[in-house]
Design a protein around this motif. Structure first.
Motif, PDB file in Angstrom:
ATOM      1  N   GLU A   1     -27.980 -45.935   2.017  1.00 16.48           N
ATOM      2  CA  GLU A   1     -29.030 -45.999   3.040  1.00 16.48           C
ATOM      3  C   GLU A   1     -29.226 -47.445   3.502  1.00 16.48           C
ATOM      4  O   GLU A   1     -29.289 -47.722   4.709  1.00 16.48           O
ATOM      5  CB  GLU A   1     -30.327 -45.445   2.457  1.00 16.48           C
ATOM      6  CG  GLU A   1     -31.324 -45.014   3.497  1.00 16.48           C
ATOM      7  CD  GLU A   1     -32.448 -44.187   2.860  1.00 16.48           C
ATOM      8  OE1 GLU A   1     -33.604 -44.476   3.165  1.00 16.48           O
ATOM      9  OE2 GLU A   1     -32.149 -43.285   2.044  1.00 16.48           O
ATOM     10  N   GLU A   2     -29.254 -48.350   2.527  1.00 17.43           N
ATOM     11  CA  GLU A   2     -29.458 -49.774   2.834  1.00 17.43           C
ATOM     12  C   GLU A   2     -28.346 -50.299   3.759  1.00 17.43           C
ATOM     13  O   GLU A   2     -28.589 -51.118   4.640  1.00 17.43           O
ATOM     14  CB  GLU A   2     -29.477 -50.553   1.505  1.00 17.43           C
ATOM     15  CG  GLU A   2     -29.699 -52.048   1.632  1.00 17.43           C
ATOM     16  CD  GLU A   2     -29.355 -52.758   0.316  1.00 17.43           C
ATOM     17  OE1 GLU A   2     -29.516 -52.143  -0.765  1.00 17.43           O
ATOM     18  OE2 GLU A   2     -28.901 -53.918   0.386  1.00 17.43           O
ATOM     19  N   PHE A   3     -27.124 -49.798   3.539  1.00 16.35           N
ATOM     20  CA  PHE A   3     -26.001 -50.265   4.356  1.00 16.35           C
ATOM     21  C   PHE A   3     -25.818 -49.421   5.631  1.00 16.35           C
ATOM     22  O   PHE A   3     -24.831 -49.583   6.347  1.00 16.35           O
ATOM     23  CB  PHE A   3     -24.707 -50.263   3.528  1.00 16.35           C
ATOM     24  CG  PHE A   3     -24.609 -51.441   2.596  1.00 16.35           C
ATOM     25  CD1 PHE A   3     -24.066 -52.646   3.032  1.00 16.35           C
ATOM     26  CD2 PHE A   3     -25.072 -51.364   1.288  1.00 16.35           C
ATOM     27  CE1 PHE A   3     -23.980 -53.747   2.181  1.00 16.35           C
ATOM     28  CE2 PHE A   3     -24.996 -52.456   0.432  1.00 16.35           C
ATOM     29  CZ  PHE A   3     -24.457 -53.658   0.874  1.00 16.35           C
ATOM     30  N   GLY A   4     -26.754 -48.527   5.887  1.00 19.35           N
ATOM     31  CA  GLY A   4     -26.727 -47.768   7.139  1.00 19.35           C
ATOM     32  C   GLY A   4     -25.631 -46.720   7.227  1.00 19.35           C
ATOM     33  O   GLY A   4     -25.146 -46.406   8.318  1.00 19.35           O
ATOM     34  N   VAL A   5     -25.237 -46.152   6.087  1.00 23.44           N
ATOM     35  CA  VAL A   5     -24.212 -45.096   6.092  1.00 23.44           C
ATOM     36  C   VAL A   5     -24.825 -43.807   6.627  1.00 23.44           C
ATOM     37  O   VAL A   5     -25.957 -43.462   6.275  1.00 23.44           O
ATOM     38  CB  VAL A   5     -23.654 -44.898   4.654  1.00 23.44           C
ATOM     39  CG1 VAL A   5     -22.757 -43.684   4.570  1.00 23.44           C
ATOM     40  CG2 VAL A   5     -22.928 -46.164   4.206  1.00 23.44           C
ATOM     41  N   THR A   6     -24.074 -43.084   7.491  1.00 22.03           N
ATOM     42  CA  THR A   6     -24.646 -41.906   8.166  1.00 22.03           C
ATOM     43  C   THR A   6     -24.137 -40.560   7.641  1.00 22.03           C
ATOM     44  O   THR A   6     -24.734 -39.528   7.944  1.00 22.03           O
ATOM     45  CB  THR A   6     -24.363 -41.957   9.681  1.00 22.03           C
ATOM     46  OG1 THR A   6     -22.941 -42.015   9.869  1.00 22.03           O
ATOM     47  CG2 THR A   6     -25.016 -43.168  10.326  1.00 22.03           C
ATOM     48  N   VAL A   7     -23.010 -40.556   6.902  1.00 30.59           N
ATOM     49  CA  VAL A   7     -22.451 -39.303   6.363  1.00 30.59           C
ATOM     50  C   VAL A   7     -21.845 -39.604   4.997  1.00 30.59           C
ATOM     51  O   VAL A   7     -21.205 -40.639   4.822  1.00 30.59           O
ATOM     52  CB  VAL A   7     -21.337 -38.729   7.285  1.00 30.59           C
ATOM     53  CG1 VAL A   7     -20.675 -37.506   6.648  1.00 30.59           C
ATOM     54  CG2 VAL A   7     -21.884 -38.366   8.666  1.00 30.59           C
ATOM     55  N   LEU A   8     -22.036 -38.691   4.030  1.00 33.46           N
ATOM     56  CA  LEU A   8     -21.404 -38.842   2.703  1.00 33.46           C
ATOM     57  C   LEU A   8     -20.499 -37.639   2.450  1.00 33.46           C
ATOM     58  O   LEU A   8     -20.943 -36.494   2.456  1.00 33.46           O
ATOM     59  CB  LEU A   8     -22.468 -38.945   1.597  1.00 33.46           C
ATOM     60  CG  LEU A   8     -21.933 -38.952   0.158  1.00 33.46           C
ATOM     61  CD1 LEU A   8     -20.969 -40.112  -0.070  1.00 33.46           C
ATOM     62  CD2 LEU A   8     -23.084 -38.999  -0.845  1.00 33.46           C
ATOM     63  N   GLU A   9     -19.218 -37.935   2.224  1.00 33.06           N
ATOM     64  CA  GLU A   9     -18.229 -36.880   1.999  1.00 33.06           C
ATOM     65  C   GLU A   9     -17.822 -36.838   0.522  1.00 33.06           C
ATOM     66  O   GLU A   9     -17.508 -37.870  -0.074  1.00 33.06           O
ATOM     67  CB  GLU A   9     -17.010 -37.221   2.877  1.00 33.06           C
ATOM     68  CG  GLU A   9     -16.087 -36.070   3.171  1.00 33.06           C
ATOM     69  CD  GLU A   9     -14.910 -36.547   4.025  1.00 33.06           C
ATOM     70  OE1 GLU A   9     -15.109 -37.396   4.930  1.00 33.06           O
ATOM     71  OE2 GLU A   9     -13.792 -36.099   3.771  1.00 33.06           O
ATOM     72  N   GLN A  10     -17.816 -35.673  -0.032  1.00 35.88           N
ATOM     73  CA  GLN A  10     -17.292 -35.334  -1.363  1.00 35.88           C
ATOM     74  C   GLN A  10     -17.491 -36.420  -2.435  1.00 35.88           C
ATOM     75  O   GLN A  10     -16.526 -37.020  -2.915  1.00 35.88           O
ATOM     76  CB  GLN A  10     -15.797 -35.013  -1.267  1.00 35.88           C
ATOM     77  CG  GLN A  10     -15.256 -34.313  -2.513  1.00 35.88           C
ATOM     78  CD  GLN A  10     -15.742 -32.874  -2.656  1.00 35.88           C
ATOM     79  OE1 GLN A  10     -15.816 -32.134  -1.687  1.00 35.88           O
ATOM     80  NE2 GLN A  10     -16.097 -32.475  -3.866  1.00 35.88           N
ATOM     81  N   PRO A  11     -18.740 -36.640  -2.863  1.00 31.26           N
ATOM     82  CA  PRO A  11     -18.968 -37.664  -3.902  1.00 31.26           C
ATOM     83  C   PRO A  11     -18.424 -37.275  -5.272  1.00 31.26           C
ATOM     84  O   PRO A  11     -18.014 -38.145  -6.036  1.00 31.26           O
ATOM     85  CB  PRO A  11     -20.501 -37.796  -3.942  1.00 31.26           C
ATOM     86  CG  PRO A  11     -21.027 -36.542  -3.320  1.00 31.26           C
ATOM     87  CD  PRO A  11     -19.994 -36.090  -2.339  1.00 31.26           C
ATOM     88  N   VAL A  12     -18.444 -35.984  -5.611  1.00 32.45           N
ATOM     89  CA  VAL A  12     -18.122 -35.545  -6.985  1.00 32.45           C
ATOM     90  C   VAL A  12     -16.906 -34.607  -7.001  1.00 32.45           C
ATOM     91  O   VAL A  12     -16.474 -34.141  -5.952  1.00 32.45           O
ATOM     92  CB  VAL A  12     -19.342 -34.824  -7.614  1.00 32.45           C
ATOM     93  CG1 VAL A  12     -20.481 -35.811  -7.810  1.00 32.45           C
ATOM     94  CG2 VAL A  12     -19.786 -33.640  -6.770  1.00 32.45           C
ATOM     95  N   PRO A  13     -16.357 -34.326  -8.205  1.00 31.63           N
ATOM     96  CA  PRO A  13     -15.188 -33.437  -8.285  1.00 31.63           C
ATOM     97  C   PRO A  13     -15.437 -32.054  -7.679  1.00 31.63           C
ATOM     98  O   PRO A  13     -16.583 -31.591  -7.605  1.00 31.63           O
ATOM     99  CB  PRO A  13     -14.926 -33.340  -9.795  1.00 31.63           C
ATOM    100  CG  PRO A  13     -15.470 -34.628 -10.345  1.00 31.63           C
ATOM    101  CD  PRO A  13     -16.684 -34.927  -9.516  1.00 31.63           C
TER     102      PRO A  13
END
Ligand code: MG
Length: 339
Positions: A199-211
């Motif tokens: 959030e701090e770095f302004g990321v707008t989408v998170l894809e597949q963090p975990v297995p």
């Protein structure tokens, strides 16, 4: 006369080693699939095998002639051919996707229209594509961002040894929109700890963090995330979608995972029925494979079709994402030509 299938190995090279959470490389080999009908009309497709999904260049080369013997003589029987191939030899999605692309290319050429037009789609509806920056040293990340000058949305690969360093390097170099793909590289606890950082770095989408199988982890992350969570490795075919509804915000479709253009269309319909966002992605592949995936872009929310844009020796010209804008060819079939 039966449709004939022939193959050719394509040697592709990325401009920079393409490193993700599972490792990386500069040299890739894919297989060009050519299907020829009785009039000599050719349809083309590309098989980009990924070891993660159980395929290699060798398995693709071994299975393609077996599938080729099952094509029959009528390329318009797309539904029946694809079902027959999958029933005969399961999995091998990249090989089947190449055949599916070649058949759609062939019938489009016979009809004299692009595949997107056969499907009644408007190319202007396609969202802009991201361009991926793989893991690298801060100096090289800055160089890559400079090279990606024309692309308005960047995707970075995290889940490596120095995620904070990657984020700092990229944010130090650009204020462009930023999306993150961790390629299964985090645990749910790590991902939840990363959320405020993203959030701090302004990321707008998170894809597949975990297995892939960590559905509980996906659910926990989504409950705490303020940005859309997209399942990629967790979502291989349409059969995976109902289980993902409610625990992610969207799914990432790739032809090399799902095995066909028709399955990609089914995935879009099923994802929409479950209220999910739809993304279309790719492997490292030439403009031939990208042109097949690009046909569905008017129907999706997120496009990540940079596979060919990352190459220094793309053997084909077709759909492009220059400047981030998806440009579909108006030529018949997939609209692909050899350079
Ligand atoms: Mg991904």
């Amino acid at each position: 006369m039966a449709l004939r299938l022939s193959t050719e190995i394509l040697s592709l090279r990325t401009r920079h080693p393409f490193v993700i959470a599972r490792g990386g490389n500069s040299d890739y080999r894919t297989v060009l699939v050519r299907i020829t009908d009785e009039d000599g009309t050719e349809g083309w497709g590309e098989a980009a095998a990924t070891r993660f999904y159980g395929e290699t260049l060798e398995t693709v080369q071994a299975v393609l002639p077996e599938y080729g013997a099952l094509l029959g003589d009528d390329p318009w029987q797309l539904e029946a051919i694809e079902a027959r191939l999958e029933r005969a030899i399961r999995r091998n999605a990249a090989a089947r996707a190449a055949i599916s692309a070649a058949l759609h290319d062939l019938v489009g050429k016979r009809a004299g229209v692009p595949v997107w037009k056969l499907w009644g789609l408007d190319p202007a509806a396609a969202p802009r594509s991201t361009f991926t920056i793989g893991m690298d040293t801060p100096e090289r990340v800055r160089l890559k961002v400079e090279e990606a000058g024309e692309y308005p949305i960047l995707k970075i690969k995290l889940g490596g040894p120095d995620d904070l360093g990657m984020l700092r390097a990229i944010r130090g170099a650009t204020d462009r929109e930023l999306r993150v793909d961790a390629n299964c590289g985090w645990t749910a606890v790590q991902a939840i700890r990363m959320l405020p950082v993203l959030e701090e770095f302004g990321v707008t989408v998170l894809e597949q963090p975990v297995p892939p199988e960590d559905h509980e982890g996906l659910a926990q992350i989504r409950r705490r995330a303020s940005i859309p969570l997209i399942a990629d490795e967790s979502c291989v075919t349409s059969a995976d979608i109902p289980r993902l509804a409610g625990i992610v915000d969207g799914i990432n479709i790739k032809l090399a995972k799902c095995g066909s253009l028709r399955e990609a269309m089914r995935m879009i319909a099923i994802a929409r029925a479950h209220g999910l966002m739809v993304m279309v992605g790719c492997m490292i592949e030439s403009s031939l494979g990208i042109s097949a995936a690009a046909q569905v872009t008017p129907l999706v929310d997120i496009v990540d079709l940079d596979g060919a844009a990352l190459l220094s020796n793309d053997p084909f010209a077709g759909a492009s994402i220059a400047g981030g804008q998806v440009a579909l060819s108006h030529a018949p079939g997939l609209g692909v030509q050899r350079r």
